[in-house]
Motif scaffolding. Structure first.
Motif, PDB file in Angstrom:
ATOM      1  N   GLY A 165       0.811  -1.208   0.000  1.00 11.37           N
ATOM      2  CA  GLY A 165       0.000   0.000   0.000  1.00 11.37           C
ATOM      3  C   GLY A 165       0.845   1.258   0.000  1.00 11.37           C
ATOM      4  O   GLY A 165       0.529   2.240  -0.700  1.00 11.37           O
ATOM      5  N   ALA A 166       1.927   1.243   0.773  1.00 12.72           N
ATOM      6  CA  ALA A 166       2.819   2.410   0.800  1.00 12.72           C
ATOM      7  C   ALA A 166       3.529   2.597  -0.532  1.00 12.72           C
ATOM      8  O   ALA A 166       3.754   3.729  -0.975  1.00 12.72           O
ATOM      9  CB  ALA A 166       3.828   2.251   1.937  1.00 12.72           C
ATOM     10  N   ALA A 167       3.881   1.484  -1.182  1.00 11.73           N
ATOM     11  CA  ALA A 167       4.601   1.588  -2.454  1.00 11.73           C
ATOM     12  C   ALA A 167       3.777   2.306  -3.512  1.00 11.73           C
ATOM     13  O   ALA A 167       4.318   3.051  -4.338  1.00 11.73           O
ATOM     14  CB  ALA A 167       4.994   0.193  -2.937  1.00 11.73           C
ATOM     15  N   LEU A 168       2.474   2.074  -3.505  1.00  8.14           N
ATOM     16  CA  LEU A 168       1.627   2.720  -4.506  1.00  8.14           C
ATOM     17  C   LEU A 168       1.513   4.224  -4.298  1.00  8.14           C
ATOM     18  O   LEU A 168       1.073   4.949  -5.198  1.00  8.14           O
ATOM     19  CB  LEU A 168       0.232   2.081  -4.479  1.00  8.14           C
ATOM     20  CG  LEU A 168       0.170   0.604  -4.866  1.00  8.14           C
ATOM     21  CD1 LEU A 168      -1.242   0.069  -4.716  1.00  8.14           C
ATOM     22  CD2 LEU A 168       0.663   0.397  -6.289  1.00  8.14           C
TER      23      LEU A 168
ATOM     24  N   PRO B  36      -4.410 -10.389  -3.177  1.00 10.54           N
ATOM     25  CA  PRO B  36      -3.705  -9.102  -3.101  1.00 10.54           C
ATOM     26  C   PRO B  36      -2.824  -8.822  -4.309  1.00 10.54           C
ATOM     27  O   PRO B  36      -2.691  -7.663  -4.725  1.00 10.54           O
ATOM     28  CB  PRO B  36      -2.876  -9.236  -1.817  1.00 10.54           C
ATOM     29  CG  PRO B  36      -3.623 -10.216  -0.989  1.00 10.54           C
ATOM     30  CD  PRO B  36      -4.179 -11.199  -1.964  1.00 10.54           C
ATOM     31  N   LEU B  37      -2.222  -9.850  -4.881  1.00 11.16           N
ATOM     32  CA  LEU B  37      -1.393  -9.632  -6.072  1.00 11.16           C
ATOM     33  C   LEU B  37      -2.237  -9.112  -7.232  1.00 11.16           C
ATOM     34  O   LEU B  37      -1.812  -8.206  -7.969  1.00 11.16           O
ATOM     35  CB  LEU B  37      -0.688 -10.919  -6.466  1.00 11.16           C
ATOM     36  CG  LEU B  37       0.219 -11.564  -5.415  1.00 11.16           C
ATOM     37  CD1 LEU B  37       0.934 -12.773  -6.002  1.00 11.16           C
ATOM     38  CD2 LEU B  37       1.224 -10.561  -4.871  1.00 11.16           C
ATOM     39  N   LEU B  38      -3.416  -9.677  -7.384  1.00 15.09           N
ATOM     40  CA  LEU B  38      -4.309  -9.194  -8.438  1.00 15.09           C
ATOM     41  C   LEU B  38      -4.733  -7.756  -8.175  1.00 15.09           C
ATOM     42  O   LEU B  38      -4.778  -6.929  -9.097  1.00 15.09           O
ATOM     43  CB  LEU B  38      -5.544 -10.100  -8.523  1.00 15.09           C
ATOM     44  CG  LEU B  38      -5.298 -11.575  -8.830  1.00 15.09           C
ATOM     45  CD1 LEU B  38      -6.617 -12.337  -8.802  1.00 15.09           C
ATOM     46  CD2 LEU B  38      -4.625 -11.742 -10.176  1.00 15.09           C
TER      47      LEU B  38
ATOM     48  N   LEU C 215      -4.405  -1.852  -9.369  1.00 14.34           N
ATOM     49  CA  LEU C 215      -4.154  -0.508  -8.857  1.00 14.34           C
ATOM     50  C   LEU C 215      -2.956   0.144  -9.559  1.00 14.34           C
ATOM     51  O   LEU C 215      -2.971   1.355  -9.817  1.00 14.34           O
ATOM     52  CB  LEU C 215      -3.910  -0.563  -7.351  1.00 14.34           C
ATOM     53  CG  LEU C 215      -5.134  -0.903  -6.494  1.00 14.34           C
ATOM     54  CD1 LEU C 215      -4.745  -1.034  -5.035  1.00 14.34           C
ATOM     55  CD2 LEU C 215      -6.215   0.161  -6.666  1.00 14.34           C
ATOM     56  N   VAL C 216      -1.936  -0.637  -9.865  1.00 15.96           N
ATOM     57  CA  VAL C 216      -0.791  -0.073 -10.586  1.00 15.96           C
ATOM     58  C   VAL C 216      -1.219   0.433 -11.959  1.00 15.96           C
ATOM     59  O   VAL C 216      -0.800   1.515 -12.401  1.00 15.96           O
ATOM     60  CB  VAL C 216       0.331  -1.117 -10.709  1.00 15.96           C
ATOM     61  CG1 VAL C 216       1.405  -0.640 -11.669  1.00 15.96           C
ATOM     62  CG2 VAL C 216       0.943  -1.397  -9.340  1.00 15.96           C
TER      63      VAL C 216
END
Length: 354
Positions: free
Chosen positions: A63-66, A114-116, A121-122
């Motif tokens: 979540g932080a990475a996004l 979560p990977l999906l 989101l990316v």
């Protein structure tokens, strides 16, 4: 012991005054996250608490990475990679630990869903991130599901329900993904589904055979129809041929075995007829020819026992059949030129189909 070292490396990279972050500091931050998460993830099967901590931490990292932008944007790719790997590893190992319990499905979902979500989101929120990231994530999730499903089927000997559900989910990912590298994602997920199908046949979990082939057929046909709509010059053989062969031929082969089920014989006839009519209606060559050939072979195979029994019970009828064959030959010879024209017309009509 690894957490303090990881925090020190990450803090050292983030507190640097260099903006944007140079590759060395990006690598240092990624290494810090890897040191902090991956060792614990590798030991997740030994402790439920450790697994939960790793999963929560990995989700927080993702979540932080996004949200990393500006000078910290170079961290997005390595942070997503480390967080995804830690999450998938921890949840997968816990799934293996719960291989024969109902909790297996929960942990498999934790390892894949979560990977999906991150991949979607990316694509939606981070157009600045290389498209390799969502493509890798959208393929990795079904791959994890396939590996875990094979282990589950081999350990429990479950029936075809789990196989069908897993195949449907894996293929649905490939069909629904319409963003970057859609064709690559479809064929990658189809290949994973094929691997699961082969493994199910080897294990003995694909019973009946159609339970394993039906999801593959649906995926191939849907993808083929999409290709026909997007590429007007495309013929139906490369688009629909493989799917139709997989739909009709496996069931047809059972006509030549002693244990063919009545429902399979009826279903094959109905499905082949429906495919033939649809092909005629849409003027598609592959469905017309394949379904027509299958219908003829299927009819002969189903009627052959009665023909053989009639021949054995009444040997004198052989001369009747010979007489009928002779009359047919005489009729064809008498109308030879017209029959040739009709055959040419039929050939031209079939060739004109898409």
């Amino acid at each position: 012991m690894t957490v303090p070292l990881a925090l020190a490396w990450v803090a050292g990279a983030l507190l640097s005054r260099s903006r944007p972050l140079p590759p060395v500091l990006v690598g240092l931050a990624a290494a810090g996250l890897a040191v902090g998460l991956l060792p614990s993830a590798a030991l997740a099967d030994s402790s439920l608490v450790r697994t939960l901590i790793v999963v929560v931490a990995a989700v927080a990292v993702l979540g932080a990475a996004l949200r990393l932008r500006g000078a910290l944007a170079p961290l997005v790719v390595p942070v997503v990679a480390v967080g995804s790997l830690a999450l998938a590893l921890a949840a997968s190992l816990r799934s293996v630990r719960e291989l024969t319990t109902p909790l297996f499905d929960v942990w498999m979902l934790v390892a894949t869903v979560p990977l999906l979500g991150v991949a979607v989101l990316v694509v939606l929120r981070r157009p600045d991130v290389t498209r390799t990231v969502p493509t890798a994530l959208i393929i990795a999730a079904p791959a994890v599901a396939v590996v875990l499903s094979v282990l589950r089927l081999s350990a429990t000997g479950e029936g075809s329900l789990r196989l069908v559900v897993t195949l449907a989910a894996v293929l649905a990912v490939g069909l629904c993904w319409r963003a970057c590298s859609a064709t690559l994602v479809f064929w990658a997920t189809f290949g994973l589904a094929a691997v699961l199908t082969v493994a199910a046949f080897a294990i003995g979990a694909a019973d009946p055979v159609e339970a394993a082939t039906a999801p593959l057929v649906i995926a191939l046909v849907v993808h083929g129809i999409r290709s026909l709509r997007s590429r007007p010059a495309l013929r139906t053989w490369p688009a629909l041929g493989p799917g139709l062969v997989l739909l009709l031929v496996p069931s047809l082969l059972f006509d030549f075995t002693a244990d063919n089920a009545l429902w399979r014989a009826i279903a094959l006839g109905v499905v082949a007829l429906a495919v033939l009519l649809a092909g005629v209606r849409l003027r598609w060559q592959a469905p017309v020819l394949l379904a027509g050939i299958v219908l003829i072979v299927h009819a002969v195979a189903q009627l052959w026992p009665w023909i053989s029994a009639l021949y054995v019970s009444a040997p004198g009828l052989l001369w009747v059949w010979i007489g009928i064959a002779g009359a047919v030959l005489i009729f064809v010879a008498a109308t030879y030129e017209r029959r040739i024209r009709e055959l040419k017309a039929v050939a031209l009509a079939i060739r004109s189909l898409r």
